[in-house]
Scaffold this active site. Structure first.
Site, short mmCIF file in Angstrom:
data_model
loop_
_atom_site.label_atom_id
_atom_site.label_comp_id
_atom_site.label_asym_id
_atom_site.label_seq_id
_atom_site.Cartn_x
_atom_site.Cartn_y
_atom_site.Cartn_z
N CYS A 13 54.27 64.15 19.83
CA CYS A 13 55.50 64.81 20.27
C CYS A 13 56.54 64.71 19.17
CB CYS A 13 56.03 64.16 21.53
SG CYS A 13 56.39 62.43 21.25
N CYS A 16 57.96 61.31 18.46
CA CYS A 16 57.14 60.42 17.61
C CYS A 16 57.57 60.57 16.15
CB CYS A 16 55.66 60.78 17.68
SG CYS A 16 54.95 60.72 19.31
N ASP A 425 26.83 66.71 -34.24
CA ASP A 425 27.18 65.54 -35.00
C ASP A 425 26.08 64.54 -34.67
OD1 ASP A 425 29.39 64.13 -36.52
OD2 ASP A 425 28.91 62.73 -34.93
N ASP A 641 30.87 63.20 -30.00
CA ASP A 641 31.21 62.24 -28.95
C ASP A 641 32.66 62.39 -28.48
OD1 ASP A 641 32.70 61.13 -30.95
OD2 ASP A 641 31.44 59.37 -31.22
N ASP A 645 35.11 62.62 -33.60
CA ASP A 645 35.11 63.95 -34.18
C ASP A 645 36.04 64.92 -33.46
OD1 ASP A 645 33.15 62.83 -32.75
OD2 ASP A 645 31.75 64.44 -32.87
#
Lengths: 757, 117
Positions: A13, A16, A425, A641, A645
């Site tokens: 309600c 609340c 790479d 990675d 690089d």
């Protein structure tokens, strides 16, 4: 000051909501709080020095209501809204289908009861379809007109209104029509059939659209809901949103890892497939990092929460996918321009159609002109054009995410489909990236050599031990990847440590330093020649045979004399060779780039089947090599990675960062591969090619559909074949066209990315 | 009668062209930190002017049930946002470069513009 907004459930309600709001406002540290009962949402502003989110959630929970995390509700709203829309459409669809079948039965079937053929009854049946079912088209068309713009709904509203109102006038003013020379005719069944079919198309379209965001829903659903937390010696079950960094958590077998962190006790195997796509369980022990949302399979363990909320790996993936799905592909530019002017253009074409039929058409001119005009309005489908690209992009990017391929945006996806050169790479992509020392030898005449240089061998018993100690002392200070392998090897041998002075790291070549007044050099053969060191015969022979086996070689020299050689090798990934074959099949030239000397590099390249090798590339030159290839007109992808690089990845047309779980920096590259599995590279290319092909199919379909069927609706077939398109068929075609585009995009979900599976 | 109908249709063609194609871009609404954009048959205001380098909150309030407008896209900022009906959805962007950025609905039929000055 910080702001947080979250849904609350359990309030039944408005009072609340008021209670909750008051409770929140009284919570220490909260500056302001509002709770909205209508949408069950709270927004709280708080001082992060005095309060934190867990306290705010606790305040709500203390009243017996439930505070929910913010992150997932966005997608729930879409689901709720879609299902609400579907429900509404379904209701309308049933009503209009029933009314429409009665209308069609009366209009089309010769032996239908006379009552059903009564035009007044037809009017009564068509009216609710026109205004109740079609109300949404009118509302949308009207609000568009207020802004002097038009959309598909404008066309539907216009087309059906012309049909419907002309029928009413025909019915009421039949005699007047006859006087001014206009043929009267009633088309109620036409207007209502158009409405019904277009509604059906819309229904199917929304249902299909719901599936386009399934990948995202899956990602959101992965998040763990609760965690067992040890606080003050007690085990509490808390929602994941309430965890803070440093919390000690218990994860039991079969449970989801709640959040990113580090194992502090216990060991287990974890199924990470849902996040990284890795199909085999990963063994984890104390000190290892675990990813939230992955599943703990075997043992119970304790972990420390390291990343919470939007910092977690999964949250980052979700954010990236969300952004990628919102990006625009360059291929879309043309359609964007067309979609904006499409509807007004179609209106003008429909009016021209009317003029042509009315002035040069066969009798009854007015009716022919009217019907053709309506067909043009109804058959034109801007939605198919507008949906063509974005829908495929959504599905394609979602598909990638499910397989551990994260695409940053639509542009990266489009560029990846055009790649014709791919540079690896070497370390970590073609090889395992875990180099280990395979040989460590000293010169034959080492004792003699050291004596002539004047070395005292302090701390060491033998000449070998002395050299090991020297190398160990230098390499512990170096950051080179090979240095780590040497350090690991010598740690096991308990080499002595010396004081290192004047250390210089000569990137990609070697290092130089002083120990006890002697100059020590460790590095490549090139470096040794440059520094004019005196070679040793047995070391040279040895290094030659090592190179043939694709080992990397480091020489050690003291005061200009070569005294030792170290052979290091990094094993080639078992899947590398097959991947290279797959790439060649896709007409992509693989190139290997490495800092290794030519001989070692070629030996590895030979093992995996690569012909083009860029060897002895210094780290700072990687970027230049990529640019050189680009200048030759190639579309270059670079796989690395993503950490060492990064500049080279950025320089490439498509940078692919490859890593294992959390140690990868998401967003550093155009495409991020979530596990260190080289087979993902051809898979990513295949995904991009398939997505772009799908987009081209959609565009061809959408353009072709409009370019062919609009003229047909205008009546180009009439002069030769005497075929005039019925507006009812036009609406059926239109209903199918946007559904076809979405369905075609959904086909992307079932493509096979990996070979043989 | 023929003439009347022909003229009416020609006039309608003229009206359509004038109505949809010959329209001036609306004057930009200057925004400092937050603007509410009503989504109803388009975007109102459709052109906004914002200062460079500042976080701007665009609060889209969708009133139009048409599914054409259910999503708003700002491609240059990689944003595709679903807008729940009769609700306000806030999007915050920080334009870092001068220029004009388009935003549009999910099907690219309704447009708006963000001018960064």
């Amino acid at each position: 000051m910080k702001k947080v907004s979250f849904p609350i459930t359990g309030m039944h309600c408005a009072s609340c909501a008021v209670t909750t709001q008051r409770r929140l406002q009284k919570t220490p540290g909260v500056i302001s709080a509002t709770v909205n009962y209508a949408n069950e949402h709270a927004s709280v502003e708080y001082d992060e020095k005095q309060a934190d989110v867990s306290k705010i959630y606790a305040a709500v929970d203390s009243l017996g209501y439930k505070a929910h995390p913010d992150s997932t509700d966005g997608n729930d709203i879409i689901t709720i809204e879609r299902s609400r829309e579907m429900k509404e459409l379904k209701k309308k669809l049933i009503v209009s289908a029933v009314l429409n079948s009665i209308l069609l039965f009366g209009a089309m079937v010769p032996f239908a009861p006379a009552l059903l053929k009564n035009s007044w009854l037809m009017w009564a049946l068509a009216t609710p379809i026109q205004f109740w079912v079609g109300g949404q088209y009118y509302r949308s068309a009207f609000s568009g007109l207020k802004n002097r713009s038009a959309n598909m709904d404008t066309l539907v509203a216009l087309g059906t209104s012309v049909t419907y109102f002309f029928s009413i006038f025909s019915l009421i003013f039949a005699s007047t029509f006859a006087q001014v020379g206009i043929e009267a005719h009633v088309y109620f069944e036409v207007s209502s059939t158009i409405m019904t079919l277009i509604l059906l198309g819309k229904f199917l379209e929304i249902r299909a659209k719901g599936q386009t965001s399934e990948a995202m829903k899956k990602l959101l659903g992965l998040q763990a809901k609760t965690a067992h937390v040890l606080r003050a010696g007690k085990e509490l079950d808390l929602p994941v949103e309430q965890l803070v960094k440093g919390d000690r958590l218990i994860v039991k077998p079969g449970e989801k890892v709640p959040i990113d962190g580090q194992i502090v006790d216990g060991e287990t195997a974890i199924d990470e497939s849902m996040v990284t796509g890795e199909s085999l369980p990963v063994e984890k022990k104390k000190g290892d990092l675990v990813i939230g949302a992955t599943i703990n399979q075997s043992g119970a363990f304790e972990m420390i929460a390291m990343k919470v909320g939007s910092e977690t790996f999964l949250a980052q993936i979700i954010e990236l996918v969300k952004h990628a799905q919102g990006s625009r592909a360059p291929i879309q530019k043309l359609t964007d321009r067309i979609a904006g002017v499409f509807v007004p253009t179609v209106i003008i074409i429909s009016l021209i159609t009317f003029l042509l039929w009315f002035n040069v058409g066969p009798p009854p001119q007015f009716l022919h002109a009217l019907i053709s005009m309506i067909s043009v309005l109804i058959i034109a489908c801007p939605c198919a054009l507008g949906l063509a690209t974005p829908t495929s992009i959504m599905v394609g990017i979602g598909k990638g995410a499910e397989h551990g391929i994260l695409v940053k945006d639509a542009e990266a996806l489009e560029r990846a489909s055009k790649v014709n050169i791919i540079i690896f790479d070497k370390t970590g992509t073609l090889t395992e990236g875990k180099p280990s020392v395979r040989g460590f030898e000293v010169a034959d005449n080492i004792d003699q050599l050291l004596q002539s240089i004047g070395i005292k061998k302090s701390l060491a018993k033998t000449a070998s031990a002395y050299i090991e100690g020297v190398v160990f002392s230098l390499e512990t200070k170096s950051h080179h990847p090979l240095a780590r392998a040497i350090v690991t090897y010598l740690t096991d041998k308990k080499a002595p440590i010396y004081k290192v002075e004047k250390l210089i790291d000569i990137g990609g070549k070697g290092i130089q330093a002083q120990i006890e007044g002697h100059t020590i050099l460790i590095g490549t053969q090139n470096f040794m020649e440059q520094k004019k060191t005196v070679p040793s015969k047995n070391l040279s022979t040895l290094s030659q045979s090592w190179k043939d086996q694709a080992w990397s070689i480091s020489f050690v020299a003291i005061d200009q004399y070569q005294v030792g050689v170290i052979g290091i090798s990094d094993s080639v990934k078992t899947t590398a060779a097959a991947t290279i074959v797959a790439l060649k099949k896709m007409q992509v030239t693989p190139v290997m780039m490495t800092g290794d000397n030519r001989q070692t590099a070629e030996a590895i390249a030979h093992q995996v089947g690569i012909i083009e090798v860029l060897a002895e590339v210094l780290p700072q030159d990687k970027e230049k090599k990529v640019s050189t290839l680009k200048k030759q007109g190639k579309v270059v992808a670079m796989v690395g990675d993503g950490i060492n690089d990064a500049p080279a990845l950025a320089a490439a047309d498509v940078g692919m960062a490859m890593g294992n779980g959390t140690d990868i920096a998401i967003e550093s590259a155009g495409i991020t591969l979530l596990r260190s599995d080289i087979t993902l590279v051809p898979q990513a290319l295949k995904l991009s090619k398939s997505t772009m092909r799908n987009i081209r199919q959609n565009l061809a379909w959408a353009f072709g559909y409009n370019l062919i069927l609009v003229p047909v609706a205008m009546g180009v077939l009439y002069p030769i074949f005497h075929i005039q398109l019925s507006p009812m068929l036009a609406s059926a075609a239109m209903a199918l066209s946007s559904v076809s585009v979405v369905s075609n995009a959904l086909r992307l979900k079932s493509i096979k990315l990996s070979e043989g599976r | 009668m023929m003439i009347i109908i022909n003229f009416t249709i020609l006039a309608l063609i003229g009206l359509t062209i004038w109505f949809f194609f010959i329209k001036k871009e609306p004057t930009a609404k200057k925004v400092q930190d937050k603007v509410t954009i009503i989504v109803e048959g388009g975007y109102t205001p459709s052109v906004i002017e914002v200062p460079v380098g500042k976080a701007i909150t665009l609060a889209f309030h969708r009133k139009d049930a048409s599914s054409c407008l259910e999503e708003v896209m700002i491609p240059d900022f990689q944003i595709r946002q679903f807008l729940p009906l009769h609700q306000t959805t806030e999007i915050t962007i920080t334009p870092k470069k001068l220029g004009e950025y388009q935003f549009h609905c999910g099907m690219s039929m309704f447009f708006g513009k963000i001018k960064v000055t």
